[in-house]
Design a protein around this motif. Structure first.
Motif, short mmCIF file in Angstrom:
data_model
loop_
_atom_site.label_atom_id
_atom_site.label_comp_id
_atom_site.label_asym_id
_atom_site.label_seq_id
_atom_site.Cartn_x
_atom_site.Cartn_y
_atom_site.Cartn_z
N GLU A 263 -20.82 -37.20 -52.50
CA GLU A 263 -20.07 -37.99 -53.49
C GLU A 263 -19.08 -38.95 -52.83
OE1 GLU A 263 -18.36 -36.17 -56.87
OE2 GLU A 263 -19.80 -34.53 -56.92
N LEU A 264 -18.77 -38.73 -51.56
CA LEU A 264 -17.78 -39.58 -50.89
C LEU A 264 -18.39 -40.94 -50.59
CD1 LEU A 264 -16.33 -37.01 -48.33
CD2 LEU A 264 -15.54 -37.49 -50.66
N SER A 265 -17.54 -41.97 -50.61
CA SER A 265 -18.01 -43.32 -50.27
C SER A 265 -18.39 -43.35 -48.80
CB SER A 265 -16.91 -44.34 -50.54
OG SER A 265 -16.57 -44.35 -51.91
N LYS A 266 -19.36 -44.17 -48.47
CA LYS A 266 -19.82 -44.31 -47.08
C LYS A 266 -19.78 -45.80 -46.72
CE LYS A 266 -22.74 -40.36 -47.85
NZ LYS A 266 -22.31 -40.29 -49.25
N PRO A 267 -18.58 -46.34 -46.47
CA PRO A 267 -18.47 -47.76 -46.16
C PRO A 267 -19.18 -48.10 -44.86
CG PRO A 267 -16.40 -46.65 -45.71
CD PRO A 267 -17.29 -45.65 -46.38
N ALA A 268 -19.75 -49.28 -44.84
CA ALA A 268 -20.41 -49.72 -43.62
C ALA A 268 -19.40 -49.87 -42.48
CB ALA A 268 -21.13 -51.04 -43.87
N LYS A 269 -18.18 -50.24 -42.83
CA LYS A 269 -17.16 -50.40 -41.83
C LYS A 269 -15.82 -50.07 -42.45
CE LYS A 269 -15.24 -53.60 -38.41
NZ LYS A 269 -15.31 -54.97 -37.85
N LEU A 270 -15.06 -49.20 -41.80
CA LEU A 270 -13.74 -48.83 -42.29
C LEU A 270 -12.82 -48.77 -41.09
CD1 LEU A 270 -12.43 -47.93 -45.05
CD2 LEU A 270 -12.61 -45.60 -44.18
N GLU A 271 -11.63 -49.31 -41.24
CA GLU A 271 -10.70 -49.30 -40.13
C GLU A 271 -10.37 -47.87 -39.73
OE1 GLU A 271 -7.19 -51.47 -40.85
OE2 GLU A 271 -8.19 -53.36 -41.28
N ALA A 272 -10.29 -47.64 -38.41
CA ALA A 272 -9.92 -46.32 -37.91
C ALA A 272 -8.53 -45.96 -38.40
CB ALA A 272 -9.95 -46.29 -36.39
N ARG A 273 -8.35 -44.71 -38.76
CA ARG A 273 -7.07 -44.26 -39.27
C ARG A 273 -6.14 -43.91 -38.13
NH1 ARG A 273 -7.16 -43.37 -44.67
NH2 ARG A 273 -5.21 -42.24 -44.48
N CYS B 116 -10.84 -41.02 -36.07
CA CYS B 116 -9.69 -41.26 -36.94
C CYS B 116 -8.76 -42.32 -36.36
CB CYS B 116 -8.90 -39.97 -37.13
SG CYS B 116 -9.65 -38.80 -38.28
N GLY B 117 -8.49 -42.23 -35.07
CA GLY B 117 -7.60 -43.20 -34.45
C GLY B 117 -6.13 -42.91 -34.65
N VAL B 118 -5.79 -41.83 -35.33
CA VAL B 118 -4.39 -41.46 -35.54
C VAL B 118 -3.97 -40.49 -34.46
CG1 VAL B 118 -2.78 -40.26 -37.07
CG2 VAL B 118 -4.47 -41.83 -38.03
N SER B 119 -2.89 -40.80 -33.79
CA SER B 119 -2.36 -39.87 -32.78
C SER B 119 -1.00 -39.38 -33.25
CB SER B 119 -2.21 -40.57 -31.42
OG SER B 119 -1.33 -41.69 -31.53
N GLY B 120 -0.59 -38.27 -32.71
CA GLY B 120 0.66 -37.67 -33.11
C GLY B 120 0.51 -36.19 -33.23
N VAL C 226 -7.45 -35.70 -44.67
CA VAL C 226 -8.29 -36.45 -43.73
C VAL C 226 -8.64 -35.49 -42.60
CG1 VAL C 226 -8.47 -38.44 -42.21
CG2 VAL C 226 -7.11 -38.60 -44.32
N VAL C 227 -9.93 -35.22 -42.43
CA VAL C 227 -10.39 -34.30 -41.39
C VAL C 227 -11.12 -35.10 -40.32
CG1 VAL C 227 -11.71 -32.23 -40.86
CG2 VAL C 227 -10.61 -32.46 -43.10
N GLU D 173 -0.17 -36.59 -47.51
CA GLU D 173 -1.47 -36.78 -46.87
C GLU D 173 -1.47 -36.12 -45.50
OE1 GLU D 173 -3.62 -40.54 -47.09
OE2 GLU D 173 -3.81 -40.50 -44.90
N LEU D 174 -2.46 -35.25 -45.30
CA LEU D 174 -2.61 -34.53 -44.03
C LEU D 174 -3.77 -35.12 -43.25
CD1 LEU D 174 -2.00 -31.97 -42.22
CD2 LEU D 174 -3.78 -30.82 -43.56
N THR D 175 -3.53 -35.42 -41.97
CA THR D 175 -4.59 -35.82 -41.05
C THR D 175 -4.66 -34.76 -39.96
OG1 THR D 175 -4.14 -38.17 -41.47
CG2 THR D 175 -5.46 -37.63 -39.53
N VAL D 176 -5.84 -34.13 -39.82
CA VAL D 176 -5.95 -32.97 -38.95
C VAL D 176 -7.35 -32.93 -38.34
CG1 VAL D 176 -6.68 -31.47 -40.87
CG2 VAL D 176 -5.59 -30.45 -38.85
#
Length: 322
Positions: free
Chosen positions: A312-322, A197-201, A250-251, A221-224
């Protein structure tokens, strides 16, 4: 939840015909007196993505009555249990939920443990006694409910009652429609990403008399982390309560399911069920590709449905870390 228009296969056509007949009878029931037995209900079963929920939604919308209710099984049981605690008995709880209801629809009907089996048995006896028409979808045939060989015999009388009151129709065609894609809203607007994910906090959210430690909660939006959300006792009812405020999920750090205890996997299954039914966006940051996530599926009976839904979720080849 929007469903792409599809050409019905043979199983779906049979189910649609049965549902149309029930819709007509239930519509008449609200206007004229009926006999003591009333119309039989319907039990639709089959693998994930075979169109059962689509058929249920079309049927429910077509019934010309306001005396109808549709629930995801998790949501109904959360309300039923809350009512039992409030009113003291299952009958009183059912009264609060279903007084004046002629038609009840359950999506994702299942029974996996003895506690649920006892409650389901009492519920069904109450519904059948009140001559409420019941239509359910399930991944399991009636004989496959409560499959544990040490407990199955306890549920056989209830299975017999189901077979007595509901016509059983298989909806198990060759196509998993979720695998075809084509929808990019709600749940399916999320992503399945192999990476971090790349999200800290750290923020704390009250859940089930404890504090859930999340990475972030902002603008709904929850990131956990998976370990925080699924590694501690959180129920499907708790997830349902959180959806009132949290609309995007976001899990992070989702491991191969074969590497964690079955109760963790079951919570993940429940989470995906709840978010899918509410059509809320889910993004998963996993350690392995989806094809490798399942592990030993037999450890948790409903995991294969979760894998189908995550497809059903998209599977991008590259997505920026959250």
């Amino acid at each position: 939840m929007e469903t792409p228009e599809i050409v019905l296969d043979a199983d779906q056509r049979v189910a649609a015909d049965r549902l149309a007949a029930i819709a007509e009878r239930v519509g008449k029931r609200s206007r004229i007196s009926i006999g003591r037995k009333g119309p039989r209900g319907l039990y639709l079963y089959g693998g994930p993505g075979r169109g059962k929920t689509m058929l249920m939604n079309r049927f429910f919308d077509a019934v010309p009555s306001d005396r109808k209710r549709r629930y995801h099984f998790h949501a109904f049981f959360a309300r039923l249990n809350a009512g039992i605690h409030e009113y003291g008995t299952i009958d009183a709880s059912v009264d609060a939920l279903l007084t004046g209801v002629d038609l009840l629809c359950f999506d994702e009907f299942h029974v996996h443990d003895s506690g649920d089996a006892r409650l389901v048995s009492r519920l069904l006896e109450t519904l059948f006694a009140r001559r409420i028409t019941l239509v359910v979808t399930s991944n399991y045939p009636p004989q496959g409910l409560l499959p544990n060989p040490y407990m199955h015999h306890m549920f056989v009388p209830t299975i017999d009652r189901i077979l007595e009151h509901l016509e059983v129709v298989s909806v198990n065609g060759p196509t998993d429609y979720r695998s075809l894609g084509g929808r990019h809203t709600g749940f399916a607007a999320g992503h399945y990403v192999v990476g971090s994910c790349g999200v800290s906090g750290a923020v704390e959210i009250p859940v089930a008399h404890r504090q859930l430690r999340a990475r972030a909660l902002e603008n709904g939006e929850l990131t956990v982390d998976f370990t925080e959300l699924c590694g501690t006792p959180v129920s499907a009812a708790d997830f349902l309560a959180l959806t009132a405020e949290i609309r995007r999920w976001v899990v992070c750090g989702v491991p191969p399911m074969g590497t964690v205890p079955p109760d963790w996997v079951m919570r993940f299954v429940n989470l995906v069920d709840v978010l899918y039914d509410a059509d809320l966006e889910l993004s998963v940051y996993a350690e392995v590709p989806l094809a490798q996530l399942g592990g030993e599926i037999r450890r948790v009976p409903d995991l294969y449905r979760t894998l189908s839904r995550l497809g059903e979720l998209s599977k991008p080849a590259k997505l920026e870390a959250r």
